[in-house]
Design a protein around this motif. Sequence first.
Motif, mmCIF file in Angstrom:
data_model
loop_
_atom_site.group_PDB
_atom_site.id
_atom_site.type_symbol
_atom_site.label_atom_id
_atom_site.label_comp_id
_atom_site.label_asym_id
_atom_site.label_seq_id
_atom_site.Cartn_x
_atom_site.Cartn_y
_atom_site.Cartn_z
ATOM 1 N N SER A 46 44.982 90.424 131.199
ATOM 2 C CA SER A 46 44.312 91.713 131.307
ATOM 3 C C SER A 46 44.965 92.683 130.343
ATOM 4 O O SER A 46 46.153 92.565 130.027
ATOM 5 C CB SER A 46 44.414 92.240 132.737
ATOM 6 N N SER A 47 44.186 93.630 129.844
ATOM 7 C CA SER A 47 44.731 94.678 128.982
ATOM 8 C C SER A 47 44.031 95.996 129.282
ATOM 9 O O SER A 47 42.846 96.020 129.629
ATOM 10 C CB SER A 47 44.572 94.321 127.504
ATOM 11 N N GLN A 67 40.028 95.242 129.600
ATOM 12 C CA GLN A 67 39.618 93.857 129.369
ATOM 13 C C GLN A 67 40.271 92.946 130.410
ATOM 14 O O GLN A 67 41.452 93.106 130.730
ATOM 15 C CB GLN A 67 40.030 93.370 127.972
ATOM 16 N N ILE A 68 39.496 92.002 130.914
ATOM 17 C CA ILE A 68 40.025 90.886 131.693
ATOM 18 C C ILE A 68 39.589 89.610 131.004
ATOM 19 O O ILE A 68 38.483 89.545 130.432
ATOM 20 C CB ILE A 68 39.551 90.916 133.158
ATOM 21 N N ARG A 69 40.438 88.582 131.024
ATOM 22 C CA ARG A 69 40.124 87.367 130.279
ATOM 23 C C ARG A 69 40.717 86.155 131.000
ATOM 24 O O ARG A 69 41.677 86.261 131.764
ATOM 25 C CB ARG A 69 40.660 87.449 128.855
ATOM 26 N N GLU A 128 38.288 80.889 125.439
ATOM 27 C CA GLU A 128 38.527 82.090 126.229
ATOM 28 C C GLU A 128 37.230 82.840 126.466
ATOM 29 O O GLU A 128 36.366 82.905 125.582
ATOM 30 C CB GLU A 128 39.523 83.012 125.532
ATOM 31 N N ASN A 180 36.086 86.734 127.875
ATOM 32 C CA ASN A 180 36.646 88.040 128.194
ATOM 33 C C ASN A 180 35.530 89.047 128.459
ATOM 34 O O ASN A 180 34.476 89.016 127.829
ATOM 35 C CB ASN A 180 37.575 88.534 127.074
ATOM 36 N N HIS A 181 35.781 89.916 129.417
ATOM 37 C CA HIS A 181 34.854 91.002 129.729
ATOM 38 C C HIS A 181 35.508 92.313 129.315
ATOM 39 O O HIS A 181 36.666 92.584 129.653
ATOM 40 C CB HIS A 181 34.523 91.024 131.219
ATOM 41 N N ASN A 182 34.766 93.152 128.568
ATOM 42 C CA ASN A 182 35.298 94.383 128.011
ATOM 43 C C ASN A 182 34.404 95.555 128.392
ATOM 44 O O ASN A 182 33.170 95.458 128.284
ATOM 45 C CB ASN A 182 35.365 94.286 126.477
ATOM 46 N N HIS A 210 33.739 86.010 123.853
ATOM 47 C CA HIS A 210 34.327 84.672 123.993
ATOM 48 C C HIS A 210 34.822 84.191 122.646
ATOM 49 O O HIS A 210 34.424 84.709 121.589
ATOM 50 C CB HIS A 210 33.289 83.671 124.544
ATOM 51 N N THR A 233 49.341 95.038 128.037
ATOM 52 C CA THR A 233 48.670 93.761 128.255
ATOM 53 C C THR A 233 49.551 92.877 129.115
ATOM 54 O O THR A 233 50.786 92.988 129.100
ATOM 55 C CB THR A 233 48.369 93.045 126.924
ATOM 56 N N LYS A 250 49.722 88.612 130.621
ATOM 57 C CA LYS A 250 49.199 87.250 130.520
ATOM 58 C C LYS A 250 50.044 86.325 131.378
ATOM 59 O O LYS A 250 51.286 86.403 131.347
ATOM 60 C CB LYS A 250 49.199 86.777 129.068
#
Length: 386
Positions: free
Chosen positions: A25-26, A47-49, A68, A70-72, A85, A381, A383
């Motif tokens: 996540s960021s 963002q979550i990924r 990957e 990711n939703h932004n 992605h 961020t 991870k």
Amino acid sequence: MAVAFSQSVFAVTNLDHTFTPYVGSSHSYDSNLLRSQDNADTSFIHQIRAGLNVDWRYSLQQLIIKGEVNHNWFTNFSELDYLGHNVLAQWNWVAGSKLKGEIGYKHEEALASFAQLNATRAALNNLQTSQNYFANAEYQILPSIYLKAGFLRNEWLYDGNDREISNQIQNIGEFSVQYRNLSRTMIGFRAVITDGQYPKRSALSIDSGDNGFFRTSYHVDGEWKYSDKLRIGGSVGYLQQDYEHGDTYQIGFSDAVARLDVNWIPSEKTTLAFSAWREVDQAFTLNASFVLSTGARITPSWVPTTKIRLEIPLSFETQDYLGDSPNSIGGNRRSDEVVDLGVNLIYNPWINTELALKFEHENRDSSQENSSYEAQTVGITAKVEF
């Protein structure tokens, strides 16, 4: 949580392969998201990924797979929210003792940078799909002489009608010969041919620019590994690009190009990376032109403990835009000066976790009206690998 994160629950690791899923996540704040001159387009970006890295080996063969999703989303620009992605599949193959190569494919969908676009709220459709196909082979003809040939296809695609004019496809062929010896020295010659097309442009439409180009470049490459603590590499060459049609909108160009990379480890806790370049790069403007970039970057880093790393990248670059009409900017082509300063603090509390705090200041001074700006970005961020 500390115990759970410090254990690789799902990772499969042995001498042959690695299977590593992860989540991240960021959250960041951008003082000028659209990179506009009034510096008023502030936004929080979240963002979550989730992704997966696979490194599979069988004998001398290696298969690398990365993926990957990711939703932004953006607090002040909800129209920019997107699901992105990226996927990479690469086979590093070996045939016998003298022949090896790579075959692969990469696909990515992400919001492209607004740095060169001079965007406004009326022209925000900047979601870019990029694809890369590549294949190459290297053959050892003598104990220290290697021949290499390869093919690369690059695609940059946009969906919106206001950006489709920038769609570009490049087919690139490359051939090189290298001398490499056991004393850590390499020198070689490389030739590159590029055929570029703009599929959404009409060959008869001057307003939309030219719809193709042909580029050739020749380089002398070298690398010297003085020791385990100092490596110097670089290249010098010459590039020529011509547009396929004879209208006056796009102007061909040629120039010398060069690059220098120095990596130095002065102590166990400090490293220094330095790069200087003079290169022709893709410019992601509405007309998808090119820039002659001349600049330098220095990145000192410090590792006070095994869990903390501090990096301070600093770069300066001039960007002279190529291929534009001389009449488009009052008789002068666009030229920018870009200064970028960052501070990155990376913390690894456990072996499979990473936390990073990042700050960046960017300043662009442009000869084109309404293209100068300042921007500050700060974010965090996280991870976790499993």
